[in-house]
Write a protein that holds these residues in place. Structure first.
Motif, PDB file in Angstrom:
ATOM      1  N   LYS A 309      -2.702  41.062  -2.315  1.00 27.70           N
ATOM      2  CA  LYS A 309      -2.867  40.915  -3.762  1.00 27.70           C
ATOM      3  C   LYS A 309      -2.730  42.255  -4.476  1.00 27.70           C
ATOM      4  CE  LYS A 309      -5.926  38.682  -7.117  1.00 27.70           C
ATOM      5  NZ  LYS A 309      -7.205  37.939  -7.311  1.00 27.70           N
ATOM      6  N   TYR A 310      -3.133  43.332  -3.785  1.00 28.68           N
ATOM      7  CA  TYR A 310      -3.099  44.675  -4.374  1.00 28.68           C
ATOM      8  C   TYR A 310      -2.361  45.626  -3.425  1.00 28.68           C
ATOM      9  CZ  TYR A 310      -6.714  42.825  -7.485  1.00 28.68           C
ATOM     10  OH  TYR A 310      -7.421  42.072  -8.400  1.00 28.68           O
ATOM     11  N   PRO A 311      -1.031  45.528  -3.375  1.00 24.31           N
ATOM     12  CA  PRO A 311      -0.250  46.248  -2.356  1.00 24.31           C
ATOM     13  C   PRO A 311      -0.248  47.771  -2.503  1.00 24.31           C
ATOM     14  CG  PRO A 311       1.189  45.168  -3.940  1.00 24.31           C
ATOM     15  CD  PRO A 311      -0.183  44.665  -4.210  1.00 24.31           C
ATOM     16  N   ALA A 312      -0.643  48.296  -3.657  1.00 25.22           N
ATOM     17  CA  ALA A 312      -0.640  49.756  -3.822  1.00 25.22           C
ATOM     18  C   ALA A 312      -1.800  50.432  -3.095  1.00 25.22           C
ATOM     19  CB  ALA A 312      -0.690  50.124  -5.304  1.00 25.22           C
ATOM     20  N   ILE A 313      -2.785  49.656  -2.625  1.00 24.50           N
ATOM     21  CA  ILE A 313      -3.898  50.224  -1.863  1.00 24.50           C
ATOM     22  C   ILE A 313      -3.367  50.878  -0.579  1.00 24.50           C
ATOM     23  CG2 ILE A 313      -5.981  49.660  -0.532  1.00 24.50           C
ATOM     24  CD1 ILE A 313      -6.552  47.416  -2.499  1.00 24.50           C
ATOM     25  N   PRO A 314      -3.779  52.114  -0.258  1.00 24.53           N
ATOM     26  CA  PRO A 314      -4.709  52.965  -0.997  1.00 24.53           C
ATOM     27  C   PRO A 314      -4.027  53.675  -2.159  1.00 24.53           C
ATOM     28  CG  PRO A 314      -4.004  54.090   0.983  1.00 24.53           C
ATOM     29  CD  PRO A 314      -3.366  52.733   1.028  1.00 24.53           C
ATOM     30  N   THR A 315      -4.693  53.691  -3.288  1.00 27.69           N
ATOM     31  CA  THR A 315      -4.137  54.337  -4.474  1.00 27.69           C
ATOM     32  C   THR A 315      -4.554  55.799  -4.567  1.00 27.69           C
ATOM     33  OG1 THR A 315      -6.006  53.758  -5.891  1.00 27.69           O
ATOM     34  CG2 THR A 315      -4.238  52.127  -5.678  1.00 27.69           C
ATOM     35  N   TYR A 326      -6.343  47.419 -11.055  1.00 28.17           N
ATOM     36  CA  TYR A 326      -6.908  47.646  -9.715  1.00 28.17           C
ATOM     37  C   TYR A 326      -8.416  47.925  -9.750  1.00 28.17           C
ATOM     38  CZ  TYR A 326      -2.650  47.515  -6.912  1.00 28.17           C
ATOM     39  OH  TYR A 326      -1.519  47.091  -6.248  1.00 28.17           O
ATOM     40  N   ASP A 327      -9.031  47.704 -10.892  1.00 30.10           N
ATOM     41  CA  ASP A 327     -10.459  47.978 -11.005  1.00 30.10           C
ATOM     42  C   ASP A 327     -11.312  46.878 -10.391  1.00 30.10           C
ATOM     43  OD1 ASP A 327      -9.401  46.394 -13.083  1.00 30.10           O
ATOM     44  OD2 ASP A 327     -11.177  46.739 -14.330  1.00 30.10           O
ATOM     45  N   LYS A 328     -10.688  45.760 -10.040  1.00 28.21           N
ATOM     46  CA  LYS A 328     -11.448  44.633  -9.481  1.00 28.21           C
ATOM     47  C   LYS A 328     -11.037  44.302  -8.045  1.00 28.21           C
ATOM     48  CE  LYS A 328     -12.200  42.468 -14.012  1.00 28.21           C
ATOM     49  NZ  LYS A 328     -13.581  42.929 -14.130  1.00 28.21           N
ATOM     50  N   VAL A 329     -10.426  45.265  -7.358  1.00 27.32           N
ATOM     51  CA  VAL A 329      -9.925  44.977  -6.013  1.00 27.32           C
ATOM     52  C   VAL A 329     -11.044  44.523  -5.072  1.00 27.32           C
ATOM     53  CG1 VAL A 329      -7.963  46.553  -6.221  1.00 27.32           C
ATOM     54  CG2 VAL A 329     -10.099  47.388  -5.216  1.00 27.32           C
ATOM     55  N   MET A 330     -12.238  45.076  -5.236  1.00 28.22           N
ATOM     56  CA  MET A 330     -13.328  44.747  -4.316  1.00 28.22           C
ATOM     57  C   MET A 330     -13.852  43.332  -4.494  1.00 28.22           C
ATOM     58  SD  MET A 330     -15.649  48.139  -3.876  1.00 28.22           S
ATOM     59  CE  MET A 330     -15.612  48.993  -2.312  1.00 28.22           C
ATOM     60  N   GLU A 331     -13.498  42.700  -5.578  1.00 25.70           N
ATOM     61  CA  GLU A 331     -13.919  41.314  -5.780  1.00 25.70           C
ATOM     62  C   GLU A 331     -13.222  40.369  -4.814  1.00 25.70           C
ATOM     63  OE1 GLU A 331     -13.911  40.087  -9.855  1.00 25.70           O
ATOM     64  OE2 GLU A 331     -15.077  41.829 -10.521  1.00 25.70           O
ATOM     65  N   THR A 332     -12.210  40.878  -4.100  1.00 25.88           N
ATOM     66  CA  THR A 332     -11.559  40.060  -3.067  1.00 25.88           C
ATOM     67  C   THR A 332     -12.383  40.022  -1.780  1.00 25.88           C
ATOM     68  OG1 THR A 332     -10.241  41.944  -2.249  1.00 25.88           O
ATOM     69  CG2 THR A 332      -9.269  40.585  -3.998  1.00 25.88           C
ATOM     70  N   ILE A 333     -13.452  40.814  -1.723  1.00 21.12           N
ATOM     71  CA  ILE A 333     -14.377  40.782  -0.580  1.00 21.12           C
ATOM     72  C   ILE A 333     -15.610  40.002  -1.015  1.00 21.12           C
ATOM     73  CG2 ILE A 333     -15.723  42.154   1.062  1.00 21.12           C
ATOM     74  CD1 ILE A 333     -13.850  44.535   0.355  1.00 21.12           C
ATOM     75  N   LEU A 334     -15.806  38.832  -0.450  1.00 19.39           N
ATOM     76  CA  LEU A 334     -16.885  37.945  -0.894  1.00 19.39           C
ATOM     77  C   LEU A 334     -18.240  38.375  -0.323  1.00 19.39           C
ATOM     78  CD1 LEU A 334     -15.134  34.467  -0.442  1.00 19.39           C
ATOM     79  CD2 LEU A 334     -15.288  35.865  -2.519  1.00 19.39           C
ATOM     80  N   PRO A 335     -19.297  38.205  -1.091  1.00 14.56           N
ATOM     81  CA  PRO A 335     -20.638  38.511  -0.577  1.00 14.56           C
ATOM     82  C   PRO A 335     -20.937  37.784   0.738  1.00 14.56           C
ATOM     83  CG  PRO A 335     -20.742  38.173  -2.940  1.00 14.56           C
ATOM     84  CD  PRO A 335     -19.345  37.810  -2.519  1.00 14.56           C
TER      85      PRO A 335
END
Length: 350
Positions: A309-315, A326-335
């Motif tokens: 979803k965010y292929p530029a990682i690591p930025t 890219y400020d919400k990339v971590m929301e792809t990791i669920l609690p």
């Protein structure tokens, strides 16, 4: 050229807590493999407790904001260091300060070896137009290269971790419950690009707390962080914030007694790993391929943001740069994913 008669090595690492912690496995391995070697670590006063009670290792504290500030201050520092009867300098920092020191050491006959940080390779890694995506050398390998050039080669497999330290009396109550696993959570990082969103971390805490399987210790520092952690301390019965309540030395003792640490790509992850504490890391716009993965931790303990979803990682290497969106990339990791990983690791260790 190898310097085989070296006996007293100055190790320069003046940077942040996590970077200093990463030196520990290498230094421990060195003094075990080469017991004739003495090491003096040049670091800031705050990080000195990291090296407490390590045989053949002492700390020289650099006051870079006081008497050792600026070019003249570094000259004073050089003269102080020269009096230590050093045989060689291992600069595993390689920044402007240490490069100035290197110029001063040219007035002596003391060999001075600097780390190759691999800046060009790291720049390519964070280039969104990169043509390849492969792991770079680890920081531990880069440190080892410096000592190898001094005539003291060391392999990753020869590096060591620290033993547990006796927990301080004022937090010994945290270990009272034998039925609950003592875990640490360090939810902050230097930059927002590698910090799990607070509302999602609160969900993680809620799930862990409601299971009643864990005693959760919250780590952080700074006024705003203490305020957030105090709120969670009051909100969740099994959460205990130690932010602002312990000396750094006492925090290290507590970390060494954890059964697991959950952290960002941050200093607390490296502090836990240097004690061989199982460490789960959450990664945002940074990535383990840059070489800063905690020592000797299984790859599956890294929870990564979705690169499809965010292929530029690591930025960026440090989490301080990322493009729009890219400020919400971590929301792809669920609690739930984080809690499941913690449960898996602790179940396997029983």
């Amino acid at each position: 050229m190898a310097i085989n008669n070296t006996k007293h090595i100055l190790v320069i690492r003046l940077s942040a807590m996590g970077d200093v912690a990463m030196t520990v496995p290498v230094i421990l391995g060195l003094i075990k493999k080469y017991p004739e070697v003495k090491i003096t670590v040049l670091t800031k006063a705050f990080t000195a407790p990291i090296f407490a009670n390590i045989p053949n290792v002492r700390v020289y504290k650099a006051d870079v904001k006081g008497k050792h500030k600026g070019v003249l201050g570094l000259w004073k520092l050089y003269k102080e260091l020269k009096s230590l009867q050093l045989d060689a300098v291992a600069d595993i920092h390689n920044v402007l300060r240490s490069t100035i020191l290197k110029q001063y050491f040219k007035f002596s006959s003391i060999p001075f070896i600097q780390i190759d940080k691999g800046r060009a390779a790291k720049k390519e890694l964070v280039n969104s137009q990169r043509t390849s995506f492969i792991p770079l050398k680890t920081t531990f390998e880069r440190y080892a290269e410096v000592f190898g050039k001094l005539g003291y080669p060391i392999a990753i497999s020869e590096m060591e971790t620290l033993p547990k330290r006796a927990i301080s009396e004022n937090v010994s109550y945290l270990k009272d419950s034998k039925a609950k696993s003592l875990i640490g959570i360090a939810p902050f990082a230097a930059f927002s690009g590698k910090m799990y969103p607070h509302h999602l971390m609160e969900e993680v805490l809620g799930l862990l707390n409601s299971s009643n399987n864990y005693q959760i210790v919250l780590f952080g520092g700074g006024e705003k962080e203490i305020e957030i952690l105090s709120k969670w301390d009051a909100q969740f019965e099994n959460c205990h914030s130690v932010a602002g309540k312990l000396s750094f030395s006492d925090e290290l003792k507590l970390i060494s007694n954890l059964e697991l640490m959950l952290a960002m790509d941050s200093g607390n992850a490296h502090l836990a790993a240097m004690f061989a504490v199982p460490t789960v890391t959450i990664w945002g716009v940074t990535h383990p391929y840059a070489g800063f993965y905690p020592f000797n931790q299984p790859e599956q303990n890294a929870l990564l943001s979705d690169r499809k979803k965010y292929p530029a990682i690591p930025t960026s290497i440090y989490g301080n740069k990322f493009p729009g969106g890219y400020d919400k990339v971590m929301e792809t990791i669920l609690p739930e994913t984080i809690v499941q990983k913690i449960s898996e690791i602790l179940s396997d260790s029983v």
